[in-house]
Scaffold this motif. Structure first.
Motif, short mmCIF file in Angstrom:
data_model
loop_
_atom_site.label_atom_id
_atom_site.label_comp_id
_atom_site.label_asym_id
_atom_site.label_seq_id
_atom_site.Cartn_x
_atom_site.Cartn_y
_atom_site.Cartn_z
N ARG A 213 0.92 -1.11 -0.01
CA ARG A 213 0.33 -0.05 0.32
C ARG A 213 0.80 1.05 0.31
O ARG A 213 1.58 0.89 1.27
CB ARG A 213 -0.92 0.11 1.12
CG ARG A 213 -2.31 0.95 1.09
CD ARG A 213 -2.90 0.44 2.54
NE ARG A 213 -2.36 1.36 3.90
CZ ARG A 213 -3.01 2.76 3.79
NH1 ARG A 213 -3.36 3.45 2.55
NH2 ARG A 213 -2.46 3.28 5.08
N PHE A 214 0.24 2.59 -1.31
CA PHE A 214 1.17 3.72 -0.89
C PHE A 214 0.64 4.29 0.32
O PHE A 214 -0.38 3.92 1.07
CB PHE A 214 1.29 4.46 -2.40
CG PHE A 214 2.02 3.51 -3.06
CD1 PHE A 214 2.86 3.36 -3.25
CD2 PHE A 214 1.29 3.46 -4.62
CE1 PHE A 214 3.96 3.18 -4.45
CE2 PHE A 214 2.37 3.08 -5.77
CZ PHE A 214 3.51 2.92 -5.25
N ARG A 215 1.19 5.44 0.80
CA ARG A 215 0.89 6.15 1.39
C ARG A 215 0.20 7.52 0.56
O ARG A 215 -0.01 7.50 -0.65
CB ARG A 215 2.62 7.63 1.90
CG ARG A 215 3.11 6.66 2.42
CD ARG A 215 4.17 7.72 2.91
NE ARG A 215 3.77 9.27 3.59
CZ ARG A 215 4.38 9.95 4.07
NH1 ARG A 215 5.47 9.42 3.85
NH2 ARG A 215 4.05 10.87 4.05
N ASP A 216 -0.65 8.12 1.15
CA ASP A 216 -1.87 8.53 1.10
C ASP A 216 -1.21 10.08 -0.44
O ASP A 216 -2.54 10.15 -0.93
CB ASP A 216 -3.10 9.57 1.76
CG ASP A 216 -3.36 8.26 2.73
OD1 ASP A 216 -3.74 7.51 1.81
OD2 ASP A 216 -3.61 8.22 3.89
N ASN A 217 -0.41 10.47 0.06
CA ASN A 217 0.37 11.53 -0.71
C ASN A 217 2.03 11.41 -1.51
O ASN A 217 2.37 11.71 -1.99
CB ASN A 217 1.01 12.12 0.54
CG ASN A 217 2.07 12.14 1.05
OD1 ASN A 217 2.05 10.63 1.03
ND2 ASN A 217 2.53 12.90 2.32
N ALA A 218 1.50 10.09 -2.31
CA ALA A 218 2.56 9.27 -3.19
C ALA A 218 2.45 9.91 -4.39
O ALA A 218 1.34 10.60 -5.01
CB ALA A 218 1.96 7.88 -3.55
N CYS A 219 3.66 10.51 -4.46
CA CYS A 219 3.90 10.85 -5.83
C CYS A 219 3.57 9.34 -7.42
O CYS A 219 4.02 9.24 -7.29
CB CYS A 219 4.89 11.48 -6.43
SG CYS A 219 5.44 12.80 -7.40
N LEU A 220 2.57 9.65 -7.86
CA LEU A 220 1.88 8.71 -8.87
C LEU A 220 2.02 9.28 -10.70
O LEU A 220 1.41 10.40 -10.52
CB LEU A 220 0.62 8.22 -8.94
CG LEU A 220 1.43 6.71 -7.32
CD1 LEU A 220 -0.57 6.61 -7.04
CD2 LEU A 220 1.99 5.91 -7.86
N LYS B 152 0.42 14.13 -13.42
CA LYS B 152 0.39 13.61 -11.95
C LYS B 152 -0.94 13.50 -12.09
O LYS B 152 -1.91 14.03 -12.36
CB LYS B 152 1.17 14.21 -11.12
CG LYS B 152 1.56 13.77 -9.47
CD LYS B 152 2.28 15.33 -9.16
CE LYS B 152 2.54 14.82 -7.60
NZ LYS B 152 2.97 15.69 -6.69
N SER C 189 5.24 4.78 -10.83
CA SER C 189 5.56 5.46 -9.33
C SER C 189 6.89 5.97 -9.38
O SER C 189 8.14 5.44 -9.81
CB SER C 189 5.65 4.07 -8.22
OG SER C 189 6.04 4.84 -7.28
N LYS C 190 7.33 6.92 -8.76
CA LYS C 190 8.02 8.14 -8.78
C LYS C 190 9.13 7.34 -7.82
O LYS C 190 10.14 7.08 -8.02
CB LYS C 190 8.09 9.85 -8.59
CG LYS C 190 8.65 10.33 -8.53
CD LYS C 190 8.69 11.54 -8.05
CE LYS C 190 10.13 12.80 -8.01
NZ LYS C 190 9.48 13.42 -7.88
N ALA C 191 8.70 6.74 -6.30
CA ALA C 191 10.04 6.61 -5.60
C ALA C 191 10.19 4.96 -5.93
O ALA C 191 11.48 4.55 -5.88
CB ALA C 191 8.30 5.48 -4.70
#
Length: 150
Positions: free
Chosen positions: A4-11, A32, A62-64
């Motif tokens: 699960r990603f955080r709610d503020n993920a950079c996608l 974005k 996903s940037k991360a």
């Protein structure tokens, strides 16, 4: 990997247009993803029976993680959004949610076992298998009552 990603993920949306024919690396990202104003034309709505709210799925970048992921956006009735993903983009959105939920049902069994062993430490006399028997009984009771989806 399913998580699960955080709610503020950079996608980012994945670019699906034609190649320009120019030199250099082809375009991969196409803007974005704004979680407050979702572009529903780029997403597929999922039909889920056992969850409240609505769920959408798409392939996103996903940037991360620096790769494409299968993204599931679950919008709950209270307005909050949860972001689930899988690095295997061939999975469907339903499979991602099912596998994610199963993971925590398995972890519950381990947490229960750890709790039982901590509570019974030094207080049990017998053949040493009593704690294991209690663990098996708790998981069987959950399975028979329908609390878990094994």
């Amino acid at each position: 990997m399913i998580s699960r990603f955080r709610d503020n993920a950079c996608l980012f949306y994945v670019y699906a247009g034609p190649r320009t024919g120019k030199r250099g690396r082809p375009k991969t990202k196409d803007g974005k993803i704004d979680m407050k104003n979702l572009d529903l034309t780029r997403m597929e709505k999922m039909e889920m029976k056992d969850i409240e709210g609505t769920a959408y799925t798409l392939i996103a970048y996903s940037k991360a993680l620096r790769c494409k992921v299968r993204l599931v956006i679950w919008q709950m009735p209270n307005g909050k959004k949860k972001l689930f993903f899988s690095t295997d983009t061939s999975l469907s959105g339903e499979e991602v949610l099912l596998y994610y939920r199963t993971r925590f049902q398995i972890e519950f069994c381990f947490q229960c076992f750890v709790h039982i062993t901590k509570c019974c430490q030094g207080n049990y006399e017998g053949d040493g298998n009593g704690i294991f028997y209690v663990f098996i009984q708790v998981t069987d009771d959950q399975h028979l009552s329908g609390e878990t989806n094994f």
